[in-house]
Design a protein around this motif. Structure first.
Motif, PDB file in Angstrom:
ATOM      1  N   ILE A   1       0.837  -1.203   0.000  1.00 34.00           N
ATOM      2  CA  ILE A   1       0.000   0.000   0.000  1.00 34.00           C
ATOM      3  C   ILE A   1       0.868   1.247   0.000  1.00 34.00           C
ATOM      4  O   ILE A   1       0.583   2.219  -0.712  1.00 34.00           O
ATOM      5  N   ASP A   2       1.934   1.235   0.782  1.00 30.65           N
ATOM      6  CA  ASP A   2       2.836   2.390   0.856  1.00 30.65           C
ATOM      7  C   ASP A   2       3.462   2.724  -0.493  1.00 30.65           C
ATOM      8  O   ASP A   2       3.921   3.842  -0.703  1.00 30.65           O
TER       9      ASP A   2
ATOM     10  N   PHE B   1      -4.741   2.886  -4.466  1.00 28.46           N
ATOM     11  CA  PHE B   1      -5.196   2.681  -3.093  1.00 28.46           C
ATOM     12  C   PHE B   1      -6.716   2.636  -3.026  1.00 28.46           C
ATOM     13  O   PHE B   1      -7.291   1.778  -2.369  1.00 28.46           O
TER      14      PHE B   1
ATOM     15  N   ARG C   1      -3.840   7.876   0.721  1.00 22.94           N
ATOM     16  CA  ARG C   1      -2.586   7.126   0.736  1.00 22.94           C
ATOM     17  C   ARG C   1      -1.485   8.180   0.816  1.00 22.94           C
ATOM     18  O   ARG C   1      -1.128   8.794  -0.161  1.00 22.94           O
TER      19      ARG C   1
ATOM     20  N   THR D   1      -6.578   5.888   5.893  1.00 25.81           N
ATOM     21  CA  THR D   1      -5.224   6.218   5.479  1.00 25.81           C
ATOM     22  C   THR D   1      -4.227   5.142   5.898  1.00 25.81           C
ATOM     23  O   THR D   1      -4.485   4.391   6.841  1.00 25.81           O
ATOM     24  N   ASN D   2      -3.123   5.118   5.189  1.00 26.23           N
ATOM     25  CA  ASN D   2      -2.002   4.260   5.570  1.00 26.23           C
ATOM     26  C   ASN D   2      -1.078   5.009   6.533  1.00 26.23           C
ATOM     27  O   ASN D   2      -0.056   4.488   6.938  1.00 26.23           O
TER      28      ASN D   2
ATOM     29  N   ARG E   1      -3.416   3.913  10.166  1.00 22.56           N
ATOM     30  CA  ARG E   1      -2.608   2.769   9.737  1.00 22.56           C
ATOM     31  C   ARG E   1      -2.848   1.498  10.551  1.00 22.56           C
ATOM     32  O   ARG E   1      -3.066   0.426   9.981  1.00 22.56           O
TER      33      ARG E   1
END
Length: 164
Positions: free
Chosen positions: A47-48, A55, A99, A128-129, A150
């Motif tokens: 994902i990052d 995303f 993201r 959100t991550n 996260r």
């Protein structure tokens, strides 16, 4: 998988055109190492490395796996919501996907708070991550906006059946 395939083709090509055997073997080994490294990445690590739209589309799969009916809004002019979720019992949720590499601030909460009446849904979520600022939490509470940072995202991924 594509990287491994390309390294195999490259190694065969090098050998075919008369390059030293060691160069073909080295290229093949690099391809195998790259494939193993990519396969070992956790879902949150993947994902990052996604862009914003990737995303959003990934979250579509996550929420579908969790039992929601998901509608993805257009990439532009989404009026503050990237996804629209519906629970089996008819509860409607607008989702803003962020993201980010940095902390998510007030603007994301403002966007989803505006999207809730626009889409005529019951509540809004920001996923959100990353993490959220204190002001984002402060604005979210009175506006019935759920902030999924996260750590909670990792729990949702686990619940949806994704590795690590």
């Amino acid at each position: 998988m594509i990287g491994l395939l390309l390294s195999m083709i490259g190694a065969i090509g090098l050998w075919w055109f008369g390059a030293p055997l060691w160069s073909s073997i080295l290229l093949l080994l690099l391809g195998i190492a790259w494939f193993i490294w990519r396969a070992r990445l956790s879902t949150i690590d993947r994902i990052d490395r996604m862009d914003g739209r990737e995303f959003e589309l990934f979250l579509e799969n996550v929420f579908t796996a969790l039992g929601y009916t998901v509608t993805v809004t257009p990439a532009s002019r989404d009026f503050g919501a990237d996804l629209l979720l519906e629970t089996p019992d008819g509860w409607l949720i607008a989702v803003q996907a962020k993201r980010y590499e940095k902390v998510v601030g007030l603007e994301a909460v403002q966007q989803i708070a505006a999207a809730v009446p626009y889409y005529q849904v019951h509540e809004g979520w920001v996923v959100t991550n990353s993490t959220f600022t204190d002001s984002a939490y402060e604005l979210a509470a009175p506006n019935q906006v759920r902030l999924i940072a996260r750590l909670e995202l990792e729990e949702l991924l686990k619940e949806a059946g994704y590795k690590r």
